[in-house]
Write an enzyme that holds these catalytic residues in place. Structure first.
Site, PDB file in Angstrom:
ATOM      1  N   LYS A   1       8.387  20.978  14.291  1.00  0.00           N
ATOM      2  CA  LYS A   1       7.722  21.729  15.246  1.00  0.00           C
ATOM      3  C   LYS A   1       8.709  22.532  16.453  1.00  0.00           C
ATOM      4  CE  LYS A   1       4.030  19.369  16.546  1.00  0.00           C
ATOM      5  NZ  LYS A   1       3.211  18.319  17.158  1.00  0.00           N
TER       6      LYS A   1
ATOM      7  N   ARG B   1       4.905  16.564  22.861  1.00  0.00           N
ATOM      8  CA  ARG B   1       4.468  16.573  21.497  1.00  0.00           C
ATOM      9  C   ARG B   1       5.635  16.042  20.470  1.00  0.00           C
ATOM     10  NH1 ARG B   1       3.515  22.908  20.522  1.00  0.00           N
ATOM     11  NH2 ARG B   1       2.123  22.436  18.854  1.00  0.00           N
TER      12      ARG B   1
ATOM     13  N   GLY C   1      -1.136  15.054  12.313  1.00  0.00           N
ATOM     14  CA  GLY C   1      -1.839  13.853  12.997  1.00  0.00           C
ATOM     15  C   GLY C   1      -1.265  12.685  13.040  1.00  0.00           C
TER      16      GLY C   1
ATOM     17  N   MET D   1       1.456  11.762  14.797  1.00  0.00           N
ATOM     18  CA  MET D   1       2.127  11.207  16.037  1.00  0.00           C
ATOM     19  C   MET D   1       1.222  12.195  17.074  1.00  0.00           C
ATOM     20  SD  MET D   1       4.765   9.937  14.470  1.00  0.00           S
ATOM     21  CE  MET D   1       6.332   9.993  15.177  1.00  0.00           C
TER      22      MET D   1
ATOM     23  N   ARG E   1       4.126  26.537  11.054  1.00  0.00           N
ATOM     24  CA  ARG E   1       5.010  25.628   9.861  1.00  0.00           C
ATOM     25  C   ARG E   1       4.340  26.276   8.586  1.00  0.00           C
ATOM     26  NH1 ARG E   1       1.863  20.418  11.752  1.00  0.00           N
ATOM     27  NH2 ARG E   1      -0.346  21.175  10.934  1.00  0.00           N
TER      28      ARG E   1
ATOM     29  N   HIS F   1      -8.823  16.760  10.005  1.00  0.00           N
ATOM     30  CA  HIS F   1      -7.942  15.809   9.335  1.00  0.00           C
ATOM     31  C   HIS F   1      -8.329  15.584   8.265  1.00  0.00           C
ATOM     32  CE1 HIS F   1      -6.634  11.586   8.651  1.00  0.00           C
ATOM     33  NE2 HIS F   1      -5.471  12.147   9.407  1.00  0.00           N
TER      34      HIS F   1
ATOM     35  N   ARG G   1       5.385   5.614 -30.776  1.00  0.00           N
ATOM     36  CA  ARG G   1       5.819   4.038 -30.823  1.00  0.00           C
ATOM     37  C   ARG G   1       4.901   3.783 -31.967  1.00  0.00           C
ATOM     38  NH1 ARG G   1       4.285   5.681 -25.402  1.00  0.00           N
ATOM     39  NH2 ARG G   1       5.737   5.197 -23.865  1.00  0.00           N
TER      40      ARG G   1
ATOM     41  N   ARG H   1      10.082   5.828 -33.483  1.00  0.00           N
ATOM     42  CA  ARG H   1      10.434   4.545 -33.253  1.00  0.00           C
ATOM     43  C   ARG H   1       9.984   3.589 -34.034  1.00  0.00           C
ATOM     44  NH1 ARG H   1       9.996   1.812 -27.402  1.00  0.00           N
ATOM     45  NH2 ARG H   1       7.833   1.312 -28.470  1.00  0.00           N
TER      46      ARG H   1
ATOM     47  N   SER I   1      18.459   8.160 -27.343  1.00  0.00           N
ATOM     48  CA  SER I   1      17.223   8.314 -26.458  1.00  0.00           C
ATOM     49  C   SER I   1      17.200   6.943 -25.183  1.00  0.00           C
ATOM     50  CB  SER I   1      16.011   8.394 -27.274  1.00  0.00           C
ATOM     51  OG  SER I   1      14.885   8.369 -26.454  1.00  0.00           O
TER      52      SER I   1
ATOM     53  N   GLY J   1      15.861   4.689 -23.123  1.00  0.00           N
ATOM     54  CA  GLY J   1      14.678   4.051 -22.709  1.00  0.00           C
ATOM     55  C   GLY J   1      14.837   3.477 -21.332  1.00  0.00           C
ATOM     56  N   THR J   2      14.412   4.188 -20.691  1.00  0.00           N
ATOM     57  CA  THR J   2      14.729   3.813 -18.963  1.00  0.00           C
ATOM     58  C   THR J   2      13.760   2.888 -18.608  1.00  0.00           C
ATOM     59  OG1 THR J   2      13.495   5.989 -18.452  1.00  0.00           O
ATOM     60  CG2 THR J   2      16.034   6.053 -18.417  1.00  0.00           C
TER      61      THR J   2
ATOM     62  N   CYS K   1      13.171   8.771 -22.779  1.00  0.00           N
ATOM     63  CA  CYS K   1      11.726   8.749 -23.068  1.00  0.00           C
ATOM     64  C   CYS K   1      11.092   7.418 -22.406  1.00  0.00           C
ATOM     65  CB  CYS K   1      11.705   8.370 -24.391  1.00  0.00           C
ATOM     66  SG  CYS K   1      12.579   6.525 -24.966  1.00  0.00           S
TER      67      CYS K   1
ATOM     68  N   TYR L   1      17.390  16.511 -23.576  1.00  0.00           N
ATOM     69  CA  TYR L   1      15.855  16.701 -23.259  1.00  0.00           C
ATOM     70  C   TYR L   1      15.129  15.556 -22.450  1.00  0.00           C
ATOM     71  CZ  TYR L   1      15.249  13.124 -27.143  1.00  0.00           C
ATOM     72  OH  TYR L   1      15.550  12.092 -27.680  1.00  0.00           O
TER      73      TYR L   1
HETATM   74  P1  ADP Z   1       0.315  18.047  15.885  1.00  0.00           P
HETATM   75  O1  ADP Z   1       1.480  17.821  15.394  1.00  0.00           O
HETATM   76  O2  ADP Z   1      -0.960  16.978  15.762  1.00  0.00           O
HETATM   77  O3  ADP Z   1      -0.401  19.450  15.465  1.00  0.00           O
HETATM   78  P2  ADP Z   1       0.630  19.383  18.408  1.00  0.00           P
HETATM   79  O4  ADP Z   1       1.836  18.797  19.183  1.00  0.00           O
HETATM   80  O5  ADP Z   1       0.830  20.550  17.770  1.00  0.00           O
HETATM   81  O6  ADP Z   1       0.224  18.191  17.467  1.00  0.00           O
HETATM   82  O7  ADP Z   1      -0.696  19.370  19.593  1.00  0.00           O
HETATM   83  C1  ADP Z   1      -1.913  19.655  18.972  1.00  0.00           C
HETATM   84  C2  ADP Z   1      -2.478  20.756  19.811  1.00  0.00           C
HETATM   85  O8  ADP Z   1      -2.404  20.496  21.218  1.00  0.00           O
HETATM   86  C3  ADP Z   1      -1.817  21.861  19.686  1.00  0.00           C
HETATM   87  O9  ADP Z   1      -2.553  22.472  18.533  1.00  0.00           O
HETATM   88  C4  ADP Z   1      -2.490  22.714  20.830  1.00  0.00           C
HETATM   89  O10 ADP Z   1      -3.741  23.028  20.362  1.00  0.00           O
HETATM   90  C5  ADP Z   1      -2.334  21.725  21.988  1.00  0.00           C
HETATM   91  N1  ADP Z   1      -1.191  21.927  22.613  1.00  0.00           N
HETATM   92  C6  ADP Z   1       0.116  21.267  22.455  1.00  0.00           C
HETATM   93  N2  ADP Z   1       0.958  21.830  23.135  1.00  0.00           N
HETATM   94  C7  ADP Z   1       0.256  22.504  24.143  1.00  0.00           C
HETATM   95  C8  ADP Z   1       0.564  23.348  25.210  1.00  0.00           C
HETATM   96  N3  ADP Z   1       2.056  23.560  25.806  1.00  0.00           N
HETATM   97  N4  ADP Z   1      -0.275  24.163  26.158  1.00  0.00           N
HETATM   98  C9  ADP Z   1      -1.662  24.030  25.403  1.00  0.00           C
HETATM   99  N5  ADP Z   1      -2.243  23.416  24.296  1.00  0.00           N
HETATM  100  C10 ADP Z   1      -0.997  22.796  23.696  1.00  0.00           C
HETATM  101 MG    MG Z   2      12.012  -0.432 -24.943  1.00  0.00          MG
HETATM  102 MG    MG Z   3       0.253  20.918  15.786  1.00  0.00          MG
END
Ligand code: ADP
Ligand code: MG
Ligand code: MG
Length: 912
Positions: free
Chosen positions: A47, A117, A126, A128, A371, A487, A593, A649, A795, A797-798, A862, A882
């Site tokens: 991020k 963040r 989701g 953290m 991302r 989510h 086998r 084999r 061959s 045989g791991t 194998c 192979y």
């Molecule tokens: P996650 O990793 O779960 O996507 P984020 O850190 O991206 O968490 O935060 C989730 C949401 O919070 C973002 O998509 C955004 O909508 C809101 N958010 C985060 N930082 C800001 C900010 N500086 N201003 C406004 N909204 C924010």
């Molecule tokens: Mg064997």
């Molecule tokens: Mg986000």
């Protein structure tokens, strides 16, 4: 049974903590200038690195700074406390943001607010928690109300802040505050959060703070700096929450990476009807189609879209046509136009599909995240092919875009369109696949039922990170709320698991454990079927059909075949497996086998007669019965694989595996073969071994009973002769298992050659063949040079090599291997992904020593590892010729082999 792991241990056990204070650990970004860039994911987290990159590209990103992942290491080394020396640098950076923004943190007239963040190197959706609106208290909220001239917005932000903060930082159960909010809405007969008035919000804030006090014994912190330090610490701590650990384990993210913390000035999507928040993908992550795709909510903040609090609305006009909603394109055309410009720019810049988050404050667009987007395997193939056509990426890159393991999704069955079905409801096609199972309404139950061997569908109103374990256990996931970016949808796609989301036609009642749709009331345990590609939900079990692979798949496979050096064979014992594997592009059989051929109802008795024979003559008589059966098996396999090598084999497992175990079965057998019951029983008892895996098996069987291998070799040779007579060209590879001593191979090679030559003379037919061995005991690897004198091929045989090197029984390891993996003693299950350092070293040694004796020695693998992408990369590096894997993994191996070739050329970068 989980052994508890302390934070320090699980995070840092395998690495000595670097206690040196880094020279730089706070990276600033604002208005066109940034200390970091997208290449710095390991210290800024994904991020942070991308916020820096977007800032430098000139995109509108709210100013802020990133505290590096190294500080996460220091945080845990410091007993879960922020080291003192971190603070001055943070204060300095925050002051720079203040001057950029012309506002002050904690100012009672016009306060600057922040979001806190998290962000690790690899995206962990989701996992953290983010805290928004930090810096509000009873004074600053009034300042915000006045400076914005929007008291409702100020108080809405404040109540959100308290909710998030008490959950993430103070560790309070968030449902309590949610229930309070829901109760008030009910009392006032409101449907939506947006209907809450300033007065309502003030009441809520008061109630929230009281509840926090009651439940935690603490006064809600009012000092913004106090709020900030504790929030930063909480983000670092969240790296080691159980749900983060589960996700990491699932995705093989090392616990040593740590998370960064981003402190960023707030922009507000909850300032009224000219404000909004949203998420979008630059292409459709489910189908791969080149369509801008996303969802937004007016007058909302942060995670509202993802959490499914209100039903989000489509961004584009095209997508909105099929819904009752108005698109962002229509409602805020200017902001939309800008968004379109930025997303195109971002996709070109990153040369890949992006998953973006944005907020619109009073008509102005702000970019909050970008991302590389997660996608289904089907979408990954489609995008790779499209981007090839668009000349956005090269052929080599197109391969690096596809996670080989994900191809598994495509090779699985889909619902049979012909079969009769009763549709219950239709939701969003969030993640493809066709699955059925018994419904359960909680993650815990999904896990429990799965352990009992049941197939379940996890049905939830919505999912949250706590549900990860249940989602893993379930065949598929069904939610009634939440959109394509919810989510459930995002996580399911990441797992390659079937998911139908936002199925609003359905009503889930947790209390009564029922689900209602179309007048049906389904109870826990009832069976439903999900179609993740159409979003449809059906009553009962619907028939499935084998997958058909599309042209994108074929195209990428062709590119892969062109690049890879490793050949890919299959492990197949039956004509059906062999032809499936041919269909998937297998270039021969690496392991057939032969014992599996003996288990058929018409054969097992002959086999048993052979095993319990008193003397050589009786044994040979029984073997004579088996000969034509073996011969016909080999005949069909060779025929299917014509033109490709087939490795057979000779018999490997301990003989007792073939005999009956209960008295009843023994009795029946004694009648069938005409042997006295007691005598038979005694014979069987005699076969018992304490440690059969290290017992009388493999080539040891043939040292004692050479006639067994003789018969098998004869069957092979006669089958080849028959085919040669039909004009086919076949050259079998005969493989001797479990060799430890060079002498064993010397003797059995002679036996093999002798028998083949005998058949060749009898039939007056000559054919080429080779004799080789499995390397599956450490001694064999160590003595490879001497063994190679008698072998045309090795061959590895791991599976057995892993067992025997680690002294770890595959059949018993289940009880403790999990703890070894979760505590980081093994990075991955060594039976799934090869232990490169130990077992791998033996493979490497075996190849080198073997080739010393015989430079043209053919080598392959194998074991199960032959289908594991990471192991395949290793086998490529040590120079095997192979890999051989199960039929359904052949495409995965083809792609992985090509990627191994590419990655060995360039420095290994994390591409996915
Ligand atoms: P996650 O990793 O779960 O996507 P984020 O850190 O991206 O968490 O935060 C989730 C949401 O919070 C973002 O998509 C955004 O909508 C809101 N958010 C985060 N930082 C800001 C900010 N500086 N201003 C406004 N909204 C924010
Ligand atoms: Mg064997
Ligand atoms: Mg986000």
């Amino acid at each position: 049974m989980q052994v508890p792991t302390s934070q320090n241990k699980s995070s840092k056990s395998s690495e000595s903590v670097n206690t040196k204070i880094p020279d730089k650990f706070v990276y600033f970004f604002a208005a066109g200038e940034a200390d970091g860039n997208a290449g710095m994911k390991s210290i800024l987290g994904g991020k942070g690195a991308n916020l820096a990159e977007m800032t430098a590209l000139g995109l509108p990103v709210p100013p802020g700074f990133t505290i590096s992942t190294e500080i996460c290491t220091h945080f845990f080394a410091n007993g879960g406390q922020l080291p003192e020396w971190v603070r001055p640098k943070v204060k300095e950076a925050l002051a720079r943001v203040e001057s950029k923004m012309g506002k002050k943190f904690g100012d009672v007239k016009d306060p600057l607010l922040f979001s806190i963040r998290s962000g690790a190197r690899a995206s962990m959706p989701g996992m953290m928690d983010t805290i928004l609106n930090l810096g509000l208290n009873d004074q600053t909220v009034e300042g915000l109300a006045q400076s914005s001239n929007q008291p409702r917005f100020a108080w809405d932000s404040y109540r959100r802040f308290i909710q998030m903060y008490s959950d993430v930082v103070l560790g309070m159960n968030s449902t309590l505050l949610e229930v309070t909010l829901e109760d008030l809405k009910e009392e006032k007969k409101y449907k939506l959060d947006t209907e809450l008035t300033v007065e309502d919000l003030k009441i809520l804030v008061k109630k929230f703070k009281d509840l926090v006090h009651q439940m935690t014994g603490q006064v809600f912190p009012a000092d913004p700096w106090d709020q900030l330090w504790r929030a930063i610490s909480a983000v670092f701590s969240s790296w080691d929450t159980p749900r983060a650990i589960t996700y990491r384990e699932l995705h093989h993210i090392p616990s040593s990476w740590g998370t960064a913390v981003n402190v960023q000035s707030m922009v507000f999507g909850n300032r009224g009807d000219d404000s909004a928040t949203g998420v979008a993908f630059t292409r459709d992550p489910s189908t791969g189609n080149k369509e801008f795709f996303g969802e937004y909510l007016i007058n909302a903040q942060g995670e509202d879209v993802v959490a499914g609090i209100r039903t989000p609305q489509p961004i584009t006009k095209l997508a909105a046509e099929k819904t009752p909603f108005k698109s962002l394109e229509e409602v805020m055309p200017l902001a939309y136009a800008e968004l379109e410009k930025f997303y195109t720019q971002l996709e070109r810049h990153y040369r890949d599909m992006q998953d973006i988050e944005f907020t619109i404050e009073k008509g102005k667009l702000w970019m909050l995240q970008t991302r590389t987007g997660k996608r289904t395997a089907k979408a990954a193939l489609k995008m790779a092919c499209d981007m090839l056509d668009e000349k956005l990426i090269s052929e080599e890159e197109s391969l690096l875009r596809i996670d080989p393991s994900s191809l598994d999704q495509l090779l699985h069955p889909t619902l049979d369109p012909q079969s009769a079905k009763t549709m219950l409801a239709k939701g969003l096609p969030a993640s493809p696949g066709g699955v059925h199972g018994q419904i359960v309404f909680s993650s815990e139950e999904a896990v429990e039922w799965k352990e009992k061997g049941k197939k379940v569908i996890l049905v939830r109103i919505e999912t949250s990170p706590e549900d990860i374990a249940g989602m893993v256990a379930a065949q598929g996931i069904l939610t009634t709320r939440g959109g394509m970016t919810s989510h459930a949808a995002v996580v399911a796609r990441g797992m390659g698991k079937c998911c139908v989301a936002g199925c609003g036609d359905m009503e889930v009642d947790y209390r009564n454990q029922t689900m209602k749709a179309k007048g049906y009331v389904l109870k826990k345990g009832d069976i439903i079927t999900l179609d993740g590609s159409s979003g449809e939900v059906y009553l009962g079990e619907v028939k499935t059909i084998e997958p058909s692979l599309d042209q994108n798949f074929e195209r990428i496979m062709k590119v892969a075949d062109h690049i890879r050096r490793l050949k890919v064979r299959t492990n197949a014992d039956t004509p059906k497996d062999a032809s499936t594997a041919r269909g998937f592009g297998a270039e021969g059989i690496g392991l057939c086998r032969t014992e599996h051929m003996f288990f058929g109802p018409d054969r097992i008795d002959a086999m048993r007669e052979m095993i319990i024979a008193d003397n050589k003559t009786d044994r040979e008589k029984a073997l004579l019965k088996l000969l034509p059966m073996q011969k016909s098996d080999f005949y069909s396999l060779f025929k299917i694989m014509e033109g490709f090598p087939v490795t057979i084999r000779l018999l490997d497992p301990p003989l007792h595996e073939f005999v009956p175990h209960g008295d009843k079965e023994t009795q029946e057998l004694s009648v069938r073969i005409g042997m006295d019951f007691e005598k038979l029983k005694a014979k069987i008892k005699n076969l018992h071994e304490f440690n059969p895996m290290l017992g009388h098996r493999g080539c040891r069987l043939a040292i004692t009973y050479p006639e067994i291998y003789q018969m098998q070799v004869r069957a092979i040779a006669e089958a080849v002769c028959d085919l040669i007579k039909e004009g086919k060209s076949i050259s079998p590879e005969i493989m001797i298992p479990l060799v430890a001593l060079e002498k064993e191979l010397e003797v059995l090679r002679e036996l093999t050659v002798h028998e083949i030559e005998k058949v060749q003379r009898e039939r007056s037919i000559k054919f080429k063949y080779t004799v080789g061995t499995m390397i599956e005991l450490p001694r064999a690897a160590i003595m490879a040079e001497s063994i190679a004198e008698y072998a045309d091929f090795f061959s590895f045989g791991t599976n057995d090599l892993t067992q025997t090197t680690l002294g770890l029984s595959r059949d018993d390891a289940g009880r403790f291997l999990g703890s070894y993996v979760s505590q980081g003693l093994f990075a991955k299950d060594p039976f799934v992904s090869i232990d490169k350092k130990g077992v791998g070293a033996l493979v490497k040694m075996g190849v080198e020593l073997g080739r010393r004796a015989k430079p043209d020695l053919k080598t392959g693998v194998c074991g199960e590892h032959g289908g594991d992408p990471e192991s395949i990369e290793f086998f490529h590096q040590v120079g095997l010729d192979y890999v051989s894997c199960s039929p359904y993994r052949v495409p995965i191996a083809r792609l992985a082999a090509a990627r191994a070739q590419l990655l060995s050329k360039r420095e290994r970068v994390l591409v996915l």
